[in-house]
Design a protein around this motif. Sequence first.
Motif, PDB file in Angstrom:
ATOM      1  N   THR A  58       0.842  -1.197   0.000  1.00 51.78           N
ATOM      2  CA  THR A  58       0.000   0.000   0.000  1.00 51.78           C
ATOM      3  C   THR A  58       0.875   1.245   0.000  1.00 51.78           C
ATOM      4  N   ARG A  64       2.242   4.733   0.955  1.00 51.78           N
ATOM      5  CA  ARG A  64       2.126   5.478   2.205  1.00 51.78           C
ATOM      6  C   ARG A  64       2.884   6.797   2.094  1.00 51.78           C
ATOM      7  N   PRO A 115      -1.659   5.878   4.652  1.00 53.26           N
ATOM      8  CA  PRO A 115      -1.859   4.871   3.601  1.00 53.26           C
ATOM      9  C   PRO A 115      -2.930   5.322   2.618  1.00 53.26           C
ATOM     10  N   ARG A 133      -5.702   4.838  -0.380  1.00 50.23           N
ATOM     11  CA  ARG A 133      -6.673   3.903  -0.950  1.00 50.23           C
ATOM     12  C   ARG A 133      -6.980   4.223  -2.403  1.00 50.23           C
ATOM     13  N   GLY A 186      -8.193   7.393   3.620  1.00 51.96           N
ATOM     14  CA  GLY A 186      -7.144   6.944   2.713  1.00 51.96           C
ATOM     15  C   GLY A 186      -7.290   7.479   1.308  1.00 51.96           C
TER      16      GLY A 186
END
Length: 245
Positions: A10, A12, A29, A31, A205
């Motif tokens: 993911t 970050r 993080p 999304r 996110g």
Amino acid sequence: MVDVIPAPATPRIPVHGHDELRASSLYFPVRRIYCVGRNFADHAREMGATVPTGKADRGQPVFFLKPADALVLDGRVPYPPGTGELHHEVELVVALGTDAPPGMLAPDAAGSLVYGYGLGLDLTRRDLQAAAKAKGLPWDTGKSFDFSAPVGPLVPAAEIGALAGRTIALAVNGETRQRGSLDDLIWTVPEILHELSKLYALRAGDLVFMGTPAGVGPLQAGDSYEATLDGLPALAGRILPPATG
């Protein structure tokens, strides 16, 4: 449960400004990445779009997405394949730290979703975008490609305060190319979150790239860039030769 391939990491983004950073590093993080098109009147004008004269004739905002793995965290961008016209677009980036409630989000409640702000570049393969637009086709290939979303560190919203009156700018090789005031956004941050909530379930996110002022232009391998916005860490980097192999 066993994955048949390794799970992708993911992305970050580092967070600046927190007292806790004295003891440990904090990261955000990511999304999903939403982007707003033509959200400064001067940029809409330079792209040949109709410019609204007031809120009543704004129509609907233009949205597109980039994949989260298009983020560039070290500023180093290989010149992308398939294009001879890589263009820069400097943007305010809004990071959401709370899920939106189900249904349409009221503009006056949108601020509660915002975790922080940063700087980003919406890199664009302008020739591919223009060719797709001319044929009435989607222009994903012009916007949603590898390394197309350099982003700088985030700063929590509570430590930034109001965005009104702040200036966003981009210099290439030390020469200012773009400069504009956030007061000139056609759609404000709360209004954009409200409009996005009509179409998507906004989640912690998520990032929102808020659109760019006039002055977009080409980048070449070897160029250096620096984006600035009052109160935020600068975003600096370089365009590298095309990746090989």
